[in-house]
Design an enzyme around this catalytic site. Sequence first.
Site, PDB file in Angstrom:
ATOM      1  N   THR A 239      -4.078  -4.203  12.349  1.00 16.41           N
ATOM      2  CA  THR A 239      -2.895  -5.033  12.073  1.00 16.41           C
ATOM      3  C   THR A 239      -3.380  -6.341  11.452  1.00 16.41           C
ATOM      4  O   THR A 239      -4.583  -6.577  11.333  1.00 16.41           O
ATOM      5  CB  THR A 239      -2.113  -5.370  13.369  1.00 16.41           C
ATOM      6  OG1 THR A 239      -2.863  -6.372  14.097  1.00 16.41           O
ATOM      7  CG2 THR A 239      -1.912  -4.151  14.253  1.00 16.41           C
TER       8      THR A 239
ATOM      9  N   GLY B  18     -14.605  -7.556  10.000  1.00 18.18           N
ATOM     10  CA  GLY B  18     -13.948  -6.831   8.911  1.00 18.18           C
ATOM     11  C   GLY B  18     -14.723  -6.768   7.611  1.00 18.18           C
ATOM     12  O   GLY B  18     -14.307  -6.080   6.675  1.00 18.18           O
TER      13      GLY B  18
ATOM     14  N   LEU C 280       7.115   1.574  18.828  1.00 23.64           N
ATOM     15  CA  LEU C 280       6.597   2.863  19.300  1.00 23.64           C
ATOM     16  C   LEU C 280       6.989   4.015  18.380  1.00 23.64           C
ATOM     17  O   LEU C 280       6.217   4.959  18.188  1.00 23.64           O
ATOM     18  CB  LEU C 280       7.072   3.122  20.732  1.00 23.64           C
ATOM     19  CG  LEU C 280       6.279   4.163  21.523  1.00 23.64           C
ATOM     20  CD1 LEU C 280       4.804   3.832  21.583  1.00 23.64           C
ATOM     21  CD2 LEU C 280       6.850   4.308  22.924  1.00 23.64           C
TER      22      LEU C 280
ATOM     23  N   ASP D 257      -9.880   3.142   2.101  1.00 18.23           N
ATOM     24  CA  ASP D 257      -9.905   2.399   3.368  1.00 18.23           C
ATOM     25  C   ASP D 257     -10.524   3.208   4.509  1.00 18.23           C
ATOM     26  O   ASP D 257     -11.314   2.700   5.291  1.00 18.23           O
ATOM     27  CB  ASP D 257      -8.486   1.980   3.780  1.00 18.23           C
ATOM     28  CG  ASP D 257      -8.025   0.705   3.093  1.00 18.23           C
ATOM     29  OD1 ASP D 257      -8.892  -0.084   2.678  1.00 18.23           O
ATOM     30  OD2 ASP D 257      -6.808   0.496   2.972  1.00 18.23           O
TER      31      ASP D 257
ATOM     32  N   LYS E 200       0.785  -1.229   0.000  1.00 18.00           N
ATOM     33  CA  LYS E 200       0.000   0.000   0.000  1.00 18.00           C
ATOM     34  C   LYS E 200       0.825   1.291   0.000  1.00 18.00           C
ATOM     35  O   LYS E 200       0.382   2.312  -0.516  1.00 18.00           O
ATOM     36  CB  LYS E 200      -0.952   0.024   1.210  1.00 18.00           C
ATOM     37  CG  LYS E 200      -2.061  -1.003   1.110  1.00 18.00           C
ATOM     38  CD  LYS E 200      -3.039  -0.860   2.242  1.00 18.00           C
ATOM     39  CE  LYS E 200      -4.156  -1.877   2.088  1.00 18.00           C
ATOM     40  NZ  LYS E 200      -5.292  -1.595   2.943  1.00 18.00           N
TER      41      LYS E 200
ATOM     42  N   ALA F  25       0.189   0.722  12.781  1.00 16.69           N
ATOM     43  CA  ALA F  25       0.627   2.002  12.200  1.00 16.69           C
ATOM     44  C   ALA F  25       1.009   1.824  10.733  1.00 16.69           C
ATOM     45  O   ALA F  25       1.717   2.637  10.168  1.00 16.69           O
ATOM     46  CB  ALA F  25       1.808   2.560  13.006  1.00 16.69           C
TER      47      ALA F  25
END
Length: 279
Positions: A194, A242, A154, A105, A70, A130
């Site tokens: 995720t 989903g 992080l 999305d 992506k 993320a």
Amino acid sequence: MIDSKTKLVALIGHPVEHSLSPIMQNAAFRDKNLNYVYLAFDVLPEKLKYVIDGAKALGIVGFNVTIPHKIEIIKYLDKLDKSAELIGAVNTIKVDKEAIGYNTDGIGARKALEEKIGKVENKNILIFGAGGAARAVAFELAKNNNIIIANRTLDKAKKLAEEIIEKLGKNSDEVKYVPLNTDLKDVDIVINATSVGMKKDDKPLATAEQLRGKVVMDLVYNPLETPLLKEAKKVNAIAIDGLGMLIHQGAEAFKIWTGVEPNINVMREAIMKYLNYSH
């Protein structure tokens, strides 16, 4: 019927065998009597650079893009739509003389949530992840909610939070970042963006007790009941699988390729029928 005038649209990703996109998109094309066919291509990361030139050469009219391409696909495109530019990730491509990247999305996730719980605003929303999907959902929902990015690395969570703050003009109270195993006390909505949950032995990202009283959405749709949603159901939390996001982002992509509004119910019914047959 496939003939010599049939237009080809495809999914690219690695892996793609689990994808339900061909089922719902082909059903939507048939429903609208459009001479299109949708296939799935497993594209290895090192082969991604050939895809767009190949599409132009073969007259492929569009793509969906899934994990892990992506973000990487952007460097091979001619243009980005505003949504993809803002998010920094692409899940839909229209190919003509130019290859233009879009991102459906975020709006897909919003529509999936609002379908179940009504308007989503002024909520505290925690997003696990993320990567590409997390970016899209975070940018879309940060427009009128507080966002917390929780990620194993992080630094990646911090970088995404800082980007949202800068690009949307937010402050650090409205967009935060935390480690993956964080306290969910003040969170209203939990979203897993995720791939955790796709494998049978994946452990849930939160426990039933942590999810009590919350809305829990998992972007993983195969399996439909992920470890996270199983935990949510133990405490009667609102659990959203989903499929909603898959269908809504797919409907937005359908419009980009064809200029036609698909029938959402036809897409959902095709998937449910397929799942009943295949399991």
